[in-house]
Scaffold this motif. Structure first.
Motif, PDB file in Angstrom:
ATOM      1  N   LEU A   1     -19.357  -6.814   7.163  1.00  0.00           N
ATOM      2  CA  LEU A   1     -18.297  -7.381   8.410  1.00  0.00           C
ATOM      3  C   LEU A   1     -18.481  -7.847   9.781  1.00  0.00           C
ATOM      4  O   LEU A   1     -18.400  -8.787   9.525  1.00  0.00           O
TER       5      LEU A   1
ATOM      6  N   ARG B  44     -16.616 -14.234   4.677  1.00  0.00           N
ATOM      7  CA  ARG B  44     -16.431 -12.219   4.911  1.00  0.00           C
ATOM      8  C   ARG B  44     -16.182 -12.241   3.739  1.00  0.00           C
ATOM      9  O   ARG B  44     -16.483 -11.598   2.510  1.00  0.00           O
ATOM     10  N   ARG B  45     -14.658 -12.756   3.464  1.00  0.00           N
ATOM     11  CA  ARG B  45     -14.165 -12.276   1.611  1.00  0.00           C
ATOM     12  C   ARG B  45     -14.970 -12.644   0.403  1.00  0.00           C
ATOM     13  O   ARG B  45     -15.224 -12.610   0.075  1.00  0.00           O
TER      14      ARG B  45
ATOM     15  N   GLU C 185     -20.523 -11.104   8.675  1.00  0.00           N
ATOM     16  CA  GLU C 185     -19.639 -12.348   8.570  1.00  0.00           C
ATOM     17  C   GLU C 185     -18.507 -13.079   9.744  1.00  0.00           C
ATOM     18  O   GLU C 185     -17.823 -12.076   8.833  1.00  0.00           O
ATOM     19  N   LYS C 186     -18.411 -13.535  10.546  1.00  0.00           N
ATOM     20  CA  LYS C 186     -17.506 -13.327  11.336  1.00  0.00           C
ATOM     21  C   LYS C 186     -16.253 -14.130  10.836  1.00  0.00           C
ATOM     22  O   LYS C 186     -15.637 -13.314  11.449  1.00  0.00           O
TER      23      LYS C 186
ATOM     24  N   ARG D  47     -28.360 -11.405   3.500  1.00  0.00           N
ATOM     25  CA  ARG D  47     -27.442 -12.281   3.464  1.00  0.00           C
ATOM     26  C   ARG D  47     -27.477 -12.870   1.859  1.00  0.00           C
ATOM     27  O   ARG D  47     -26.461 -13.861   1.303  1.00  0.00           O
TER      28      ARG D  47
END
Lengths: 327, 475
Positions: free
Chosen positions: B240, B249-250, B243-244, B209
């Motif tokens: 994607l 996610r953005r 990151e739920k 991450r």
């Protein structure tokens, strides 16, 4: 404190290296180079400097009774497209030639189009010490139609030098906006092309000491002049029957140099050194010295001739700097 | 760099300590058992050390020396012709040039006029101007460091995903001792490994991450060699899936893109400033002289290459479509956690294989090897078969393509190869059988073998699927 993991450290180090390399490519280069020389009673003393480790060659060239070219015209005209490339390919190649000339220490050149070429031929001031480069084996019909009375011949008649690349001299002509066409018998205008090579032959013997001293690299002999023609001198590398990657022949008081092969990076390299070093039809190496250094070095060459050019080149077969320091 | 294996950390000099304890063969065995990764690294480095000074593909290494000389004369990477790639490798060459300067390596290459007979060959990539061993060692030692780092990253990737040190060592070994990996860096002197290393690094950073860093490293990867670009979609899928939450996610995507764009701008800043930006893509448009005399198509091999380029361009539609489908289906996977990771890595490997539905230059294939090694040690050991096939045939193909030019350095600087041997060998390659040159026949045969070995991946994928799902008839 948490220790950064190896993967992150590698990533950061990599990015730093790439950026440092980028900065180095454009900020740290070029190195600082210089060369000076003075004539002495026994030859010449020279002093060289370079901020980078480099090979150097210092060559004293005895020009006999001839004068090196000091001004070069390069023929290129987008409306007169040569037989072997298109207008943009020609422009790209000439741009490279110009840069290579600058790198090798020759900056007095100028592009001329077909009209300017005609002007030069009609009224050559005195073409001695002037050269003209015909880079793609094709002449415009403004100066050349394949007839003995063509204006192009004025150039050598006035003592000028022609550097011919990309074909047998006189073999192609082109009219404005049209395709280049073959000239059936170029030897009627340029008698010295009789027997010139149409194909490639293996040339593996350097014409030394000139070839090795100047680090010439082209080994192509396609379009080379025949050594059987009276007065043809060879430079560069020669075949077993004497055809050379660079041929020179007198045409009246002027000189024709033919750089054999399809114009590429090797021909560009040799041409630029040839012009920058001031090689003439009669040139012979009087003395030369090679070595490697960083910082400063000084030495001297010994020769007795009086009409001598001394040329310095750094980088060996990968030139980075050149300068004619005497002559 | 320290390889951790089953809790043991290796320090420099351990090997000699083992030996000095007088254990002899037993000592070596014990060392290998305790530190297999280090042993593999030593063997891999020893092999490379034996090859690097003597065997070189002169054509490409000559261009690296030319690039450095262009830089040194102030022409940048693209002012004078000689460098035909995106800038990243050129920046490394700038660094190599500086190291050469510090080490007082002034002579980059010499002309061996006796090799000029190669002008008569149908193959245009022989080079009589041969780089010095000192220069080639410098270039190839740099690439070897990347080989080693890539192996380490593969090791970390497998270890993190499986927790199994033995598997990690096996994957490292497959990579570091792979013939085409050794060939590419230690003989060819080609920089594909940098693109591969940065790609594996990108994957690792994405899993961790570290999106900004991953984006920046991915930019380096793409602008070293273009092939990692094909994997953009499947790499985005990983973000994607990890990151739920919409906000996270953005944020992740923005960070990733910002990292990429920032690095892209920094990489290209010099070319944007000096107006040579478009020249950096000349490998796509043209790398040959614009000047030509006579017909372009000289023989069957040239014809095949000409047709081949057209086929490769047309295949891009298929390749991009398949890559999109793989990425989409991966995005739709219901699995989470380690199950997802296993499937994701498998599909990442398949994506790297799909890039080469055509017959690539052997070194290009390096991009799929880390992921194939990963699949072989973590998913299905039968993948070792296509791994070996690809390694062997791509290396043979590379050897056949470069053939006797690999001996020019040995001839010129060591006098260890007679000229007659080179003349005879190249003469044989230029000889014909049924109007087709022997060179063409060899290249076609080995190119075909290489292609089939890539396709073997699909075969083993299908068999693996059938083994796991015996009642279902479709993949």
């Amino acid at each position: 404190m948490k220790r950064p993991d190896a993967v992150t450290a590698i990533a950061v180090l990599l990015l730093v290296l790439v950026l440092a390399g980028g900065a180095l490519s454009y900020a740290a280069y070029p190195g600082e180079y210089g060369a000076e020389g003075v004539s002495t009673a026994t030859g010449a003393d020279f002093r060289l400097r370079s901020s980078l480790s480099t090979e150097y060659g210092v060559i004293a060239i005895d020009n006999g009774t001839e004068a090196p070219v000091s001004k070069l015209y390069i023929f290129i005209d987008p409306d007169y497209v040569p037989y072997c490339t298109d207008a943009s390919g020609a422009d790209a190649y000439i741009t490279q030639v110009e840069k290579e000339l600058l790198r090798c220490g020759f900056d007095n050149f100028e592009r001329v189009d077909a009209k300017k070429l005609l002007d030069l031929m009609l009224d050559p001031p005195s073409a001695v010490e002037m050269g003209i480069l015909i880079p793609f084996g094709t002449l415009p019909d403004t100066v050349y139609t394949g007839q003995p009375a063509d204006e192009f011949l004025n150039w050598t008649a006035k003592g000028g030098t022609v550097y011919w690349m990309g074909g047998i001299p006189g073999a192609y002509k082109v009219s404005e906006g049209e395709d280049a066409v073959k000239v059936s018998s170029p030897e009627t205008v340029f008698s010295f092309v009789t027997g010139a090579s149409k194909g490639e032959m293996i040339a593996d013997e350097p014409v030394d000491p000139m070839c090795s001293a100047l680090n010439l690299i082209s080994t192509s002999t396609r379009f080379a002049l025949s050594p059987a023609y009276p007065g043809v001198e060879g430079m560069g590398v020669k075949t077993s029957d004497g055809r050379c990657s660079i041929s020179a022949v007198k045409d009246g008081p002027g000189t024709f140099f033919v750089i054999a092969g399809i114009p590429g990076s090797e021909q560009r390299h040799d041409l630029s050194i040839l012009i920058s070093a001031g090689i003439t039809y009669q040139s012979e190496v009087a003395d030369f010295e090679t070595g490697a250094f960083r910082g400063h070095t000084a030495s001297s060459l010994e020769y007795t001739s009086t009409n001598v050019s001394v040329y310095v080149i750094y980088g060996g077969y990968f030139p980075i700097f050149g300068k004619r320091i005497i002559g | 760099m320290a390889f951790k294996n089953l809790g043991t950390v290796i320090c420099p000099g351990c090997f000699s300590i083992y030996m000095s304890e007088g254990r002899g063969a037993k000592g070596i065995k014990a060392f290998i058992a305790r530190h297999p990764a280090v042993f593999i690294a030593i063997v891999g480095l020893a092999i490379r050390a034996c090859l690097i000074p003597f065997f070189t593909y002169t054509y490409d290494v000559y261009h690296w020396a030319l690039t450095i000389s262009n830089l040194r004369s102030g022409e940048g990477l693209y002012g004078l012709s000689g460098y035909y790639y995106t800038p990243v490798w050129g920046y490394f060459l700038a660094g190599i040039g500086s190291i050469a300067d510090l080490l007082r390596i002034a002579d980059f290459g010499d002309m061996f006029y006796s090799l000029a007979f190669v002008n008569g060959s149908e193959w245009d990539y022989y080079q009589a101007l041969v780089c010095t061993p000192a220069f080639t060692i410098l270039v190839k030692a740099t690439l070897t460091i990347f080989d080693l780092i890539t192996g380490y990253l593969i090791y970390v990737l497998v270890k993190e995903h499986t927790g199994d040190g033995k598997k990690a060592v096996a994957a490292f070994g497959l990579w570091f001792l792979c013939p085409i990996v050794i060939y590419t860096s230690a003989i060819h002197g080609m920089f594909d490994v940098i693109a591969v290393m940065t790609l594996v690094l990108t994957v690792l950073l994405l899993f961790r991450r570290r999106y900004g860093l991953a984006g920046a490293v991915f930019a380096v990867s793409i602008f070293t060699k273009f092939f990692p670009f094909y994997l953009t979609l499947i790499l985005l899928v990983l973000v994607l899936k990890q990151e739920k939450e919409a906000v996270a996610r953005r944020k992740a995507l923005i960070t990733l893109v910002l990292g990429f764009v920032a690095m892209f701008v920094l990489i290209y800043l010099p070319q944007i400033i000096d107006g040579t930006f478009l020249d950096t893509f000349s490998f796509v448009t043209s790398r040959v002289s614009e000047i030509s005399v006579g017909p372009e198509i000289k023989d069957v091999w040239n014809l095949i290459q000409t047709i081949g380029y057209t086929v490769v361009i047309m295949l891009q539609v298929v390749i991009l479509s398949v890559l999109f489908v793989i990425a989409w289906r991966t995005y739709r996977l219901p699995q989470e956690g380690s199950e997802f990771v296993a499937k994701y890595m498998h599909r990442l490997m398949l994506s790297t294989a799909v890039i080469f539905l055509w017959t690539p230059t052997p070194t290009y294939l390096m991009i799929l090897l880390p992921f194939l090694a990963y699949a072989a040690v973590t998913r299905d050991e039968n993948y070792i078969i296509p791994f070996v096939l690809i390694s062997v045939f791509s290396t043979l193909y590379a050897l056949a393509m470069h053939n006797y030019s690999l001996l020019f350095q040995l001839y010129g600087y060591f006098g260890a190869v007679p000229l007659d041997y080179l003349v005879g060998g190249i003469g044989w390659l230029d000889g014909t059988l049924f109007n087709i040159t022997n060179r063409t026949l060899v290249n076609i045969s080995l190119g075909l073998a290489e292609t089939l070995s890539i396709y073997a991946i699909y075969l083993f994928t299908y068999w693996g699927y059938m083994k796991r799902n015996p009642r279902e008839g479709k993949v």
